[in-house]
Scaffold this motif. Structure first.
Motif, PDB file in Angstrom:
ATOM      1  N   VAL A 188     -31.397  31.593  -4.027  1.00 59.88           N
ATOM      2  CA  VAL A 188     -32.722  32.213  -3.907  1.00 59.88           C
ATOM      3  C   VAL A 188     -32.614  33.552  -3.186  1.00 59.88           C
ATOM      4  O   VAL A 188     -33.242  34.550  -3.579  1.00 59.88           O
ATOM      5  CB  VAL A 188     -33.695  31.269  -3.162  1.00 59.88           C
ATOM      6  N   GLY A 189     -31.822  33.585  -2.131  1.00 64.63           N
ATOM      7  CA  GLY A 189     -31.628  34.832  -1.400  1.00 64.63           C
ATOM      8  C   GLY A 189     -31.005  35.917  -2.260  1.00 64.63           C
ATOM      9  O   GLY A 189     -31.385  37.097  -2.181  1.00 64.63           O
ATOM     10  N   MET A 190     -30.046  35.539  -3.096  1.00 67.87           N
ATOM     11  CA  MET A 190     -29.402  36.514  -3.972  1.00 67.87           C
ATOM     12  C   MET A 190     -30.376  37.050  -5.016  1.00 67.87           C
ATOM     13  O   MET A 190     -30.408  38.257  -5.290  1.00 67.87           O
ATOM     14  CB  MET A 190     -28.194  35.874  -4.663  1.00 67.87           C
ATOM     15  N   VAL A 191     -31.182  36.161  -5.590  1.00 64.91           N
ATOM     16  CA  VAL A 191     -32.179  36.597  -6.573  1.00 64.91           C
ATOM     17  C   VAL A 191     -33.195  37.530  -5.918  1.00 64.91           C
ATOM     18  O   VAL A 191     -33.588  38.555  -6.491  1.00 64.91           O
ATOM     19  CB  VAL A 191     -32.889  35.377  -7.194  1.00 64.91           C
ATOM     20  N   PHE A 192     -33.607  37.195  -4.697  1.00 63.77           N
ATOM     21  CA  PHE A 192     -34.548  38.051  -3.973  1.00 63.77           C
ATOM     22  C   PHE A 192     -33.942  39.428  -3.719  1.00 63.77           C
ATOM     23  O   PHE A 192     -34.619  40.451  -3.874  1.00 63.77           O
ATOM     24  CB  PHE A 192     -34.941  37.401  -2.647  1.00 63.77           C
TER      25      PHE A 192
ATOM     26  N   GLY B  45     -34.038  44.913  -4.583  1.00 64.81           N
ATOM     27  CA  GLY B  45     -33.212  46.108  -4.721  1.00 64.81           C
ATOM     28  C   GLY B  45     -33.521  46.895  -5.981  1.00 64.81           C
ATOM     29  O   GLY B  45     -33.685  48.123  -5.936  1.00 64.81           O
ATOM     30  N   MET B  46     -33.613  46.199  -7.111  1.00 61.08           N
ATOM     31  CA  MET B  46     -33.859  46.907  -8.364  1.00 61.08           C
ATOM     32  C   MET B  46     -35.288  47.416  -8.477  1.00 61.08           C
ATOM     33  O   MET B  46     -35.550  48.382  -9.206  1.00 61.08           O
ATOM     34  CB  MET B  46     -33.535  45.989  -9.545  1.00 61.08           C
TER      35      MET B  46
ATOM     36  N   VAL C 253     -18.818  29.181  -8.168  1.00 61.26           N
ATOM     37  CA  VAL C 253     -19.124  29.460  -9.577  1.00 61.26           C
ATOM     38  C   VAL C 253     -20.635  29.506  -9.800  1.00 61.26           C
ATOM     39  O   VAL C 253     -21.149  30.391 -10.508  1.00 61.26           O
ATOM     40  CB  VAL C 253     -18.476  28.397 -10.490  1.00 61.26           C
ATOM     41  N   ILE C 254     -21.359  28.571  -9.195  1.00 59.71           N
ATOM     42  CA  ILE C 254     -22.816  28.539  -9.370  1.00 59.71           C
ATOM     43  C   ILE C 254     -23.460  29.792  -8.800  1.00 59.71           C
ATOM     44  O   ILE C 254     -24.316  30.424  -9.443  1.00 59.71           O
ATOM     45  CB  ILE C 254     -23.410  27.279  -8.710  1.00 59.71           C
ATOM     46  N   LEU C 255     -23.060  30.194  -7.591  1.00 61.68           N
ATOM     47  CA  LEU C 255     -23.652  31.399  -6.994  1.00 61.68           C
ATOM     48  C   LEU C 255     -23.317  32.637  -7.819  1.00 61.68           C
ATOM     49  O   LEU C 255     -24.168  33.501  -8.033  1.00 61.68           O
ATOM     50  CB  LEU C 255     -23.163  31.579  -5.565  1.00 61.68           C
ATOM     51  N   ASN C 256     -22.076  32.710  -8.318  1.00 61.50           N
ATOM     52  CA  ASN C 256     -21.688  33.842  -9.150  1.00 61.50           C
ATOM     53  C   ASN C 256     -22.470  33.845 -10.458  1.00 61.50           C
ATOM     54  O   ASN C 256     -22.900  34.903 -10.939  1.00 61.50           O
ATOM     55  CB  ASN C 256     -20.187  33.804  -9.430  1.00 61.50           C
ATOM     56  N   GLY C 257     -22.680  32.656 -11.037  1.00 63.90           N
ATOM     57  CA  GLY C 257     -23.432  32.564 -12.286  1.00 63.90           C
ATOM     58  C   GLY C 257     -24.873  32.991 -12.107  1.00 63.90           C
ATOM     59  O   GLY C 257     -25.420  33.744 -12.928  1.00 63.90           O
TER      60      GLY C 257
ATOM     61  N   ILE D 203     -26.514  36.265 -13.995  1.00 61.53           N
ATOM     62  CA  ILE D 203     -27.717  36.188 -14.835  1.00 61.53           C
ATOM     63  C   ILE D 203     -28.846  37.010 -14.234  1.00 61.53           C
ATOM     64  O   ILE D 203     -29.547  37.753 -14.942  1.00 61.53           O
ATOM     65  CB  ILE D 203     -28.145  34.714 -15.011  1.00 61.53           C
ATOM     66  N   GLY D 204     -29.026  36.888 -12.916  1.00 63.55           N
ATOM     67  CA  GLY D 204     -30.067  37.664 -12.247  1.00 63.55           C
ATOM     68  C   GLY D 204     -29.833  39.155 -12.367  1.00 63.55           C
ATOM     69  O   GLY D 204     -30.778  39.935 -12.563  1.00 63.55           O
ATOM     70  N   SER D 205     -28.572  39.573 -12.260  1.00 65.77           N
ATOM     71  CA  SER D 205     -28.246  40.999 -12.379  1.00 65.77           C
ATOM     72  C   SER D 205     -28.545  41.517 -13.779  1.00 65.77           C
ATOM     73  O   SER D 205     -29.127  42.594 -13.948  1.00 65.77           O
ATOM     74  CB  SER D 205     -26.763  41.228 -12.038  1.00 65.77           C
ATOM     75  N   LEU D 206     -28.128  40.763 -14.783  1.00 62.48           N
ATOM     76  CA  LEU D 206     -28.371  41.183 -16.167  1.00 62.48           C
ATOM     77  C   LEU D 206     -29.859  41.323 -16.450  1.00 62.48           C
ATOM     78  O   LEU D 206     -30.306  42.312 -17.051  1.00 62.48           O
ATOM     79  CB  LEU D 206     -27.749  40.178 -17.131  1.00 62.48           C
TER      80      LEU D 206
END
Length: 267
Positions: A20-24, A29-30, A132-136, A140-143
């Motif tokens: 959740v923190g990474m998606v936020f 950021g974007m 792997v899950i956090l990277n995935g 996906i969130g980055s794309l």
């Protein structure tokens, strides 16, 4: 296998929080790019960044990246993404090994009819799945986040290259964390020592950027192995740094198994 699922269950809540923190971070950021991409504003920002002291440029991870393009802007954001992902990986690798002694639950493992190597393999497998899950989720969130602001710019290949480099960094710091926890026999300090090692290597990368003439020291900091500026300019990951990362991971893995099998677990 029971140990694997036990570890997966134990890291479930923290993994959700990290995701959740990474998606936020990606969304926040974007969303700034929407303002910066206004005609005239992006060029002004490039000029402003160019006028900054080298120390600030290094901290912000700007350098030669073109902030008028969404890929260049994402390259700046990638520095903070890498910091979050490697901190998670390093702490996970250290904690998943040290927590039994730290929490005085090592007896739970010692009474099982399996070898220490099998226990350690199950723990590392669970840590690998978490990475792997956090990277995935990050990929996906980055794309999705970057594509919404791309305006036709093809950014998928750049993002996946950076995510590939990030995955290697995550694995490296995960194994370094497990090696620290296994070799130093300091269960209560393993996560802190791993975080300190990570911050030290990041500081070295900043010093290299500031100095401008210490490129020969890049091998000392993994944050320079797959630096966003270098990857985006080259359009590929450095084979030399991939081999160096692999060698370091093998050393860390061997150190983890040797240290864990030789130590006296405190129950």
């Amino acid at each position: 296998m029971n140990i694997f699922w036990r570890e997966m269950k134990a890291q479930r809540k923290s993994l959700i929080i990290w995701c959740v923190g990474m998606v936020f971070l990606l969304i926040a950021g974007m969303s700034k790019y929407a303002t910066l991409s206004v005609p005239g504003e992006s060029q002004t920002l490039n000029e402003l960044m160019a006028d900054m002291p080298k120390s600030l440029q290094a901290i912000f991870g700007v350098g030669s990246l073109d902030l008028s393009t969404v890929s260049g802007y994402y390259g700046v954001l990638f520095l903070y993404i890498a910091m979050m992902a490697t901190i998670h990986a390093g702490m996970l690798g250290a904690t998943i090994i040290a927590k039994e002694e730290r929490d005085k639950t090592a007896e739970f493992l010692l009474v099982k009819p399996i070898t220490r190597s099998m226990m350690l393999t199950s723990k590392l497998a669970a840590a690998l799945v978490g990475v792997v899950i956090l990277n995935g989720v990050t990929s996906i969130g980055s794309l999705m986040a970057v594509q919404s602001y791309s305006n036709g710019e093809n950014v998928n290949q750049d993002i996946m290259l950076l995510m590939g480099g990030l995955f290697i960094l995550q694995l490296l710091f995960m194994l370094l964390g497990s090696a620290v926890a296994s070799l130093l026999k300091l269960p209560k300090r393993a996560a802190g020592l791993t975080s300190g090692l990570l911050l030290l290597t990041f500081f070295i990368s900043v010093v290299i950027d500031i100095s401008g003439n210490l490129d020969a020291l890049k091998f000392l900091t993994p944050f320079k192995y797959f630096d966003a500026k270098t990857v985006l300019e080259a359009g590929s990951l450095s084979m030399g740094y991939m081999l160096l990362s692999l060698a370091l991971m093998v050393l860390a893995l061997v150190g983890t198994y040797v240290g864990y099998n030789k130590r006296d677990l405190k129950v």
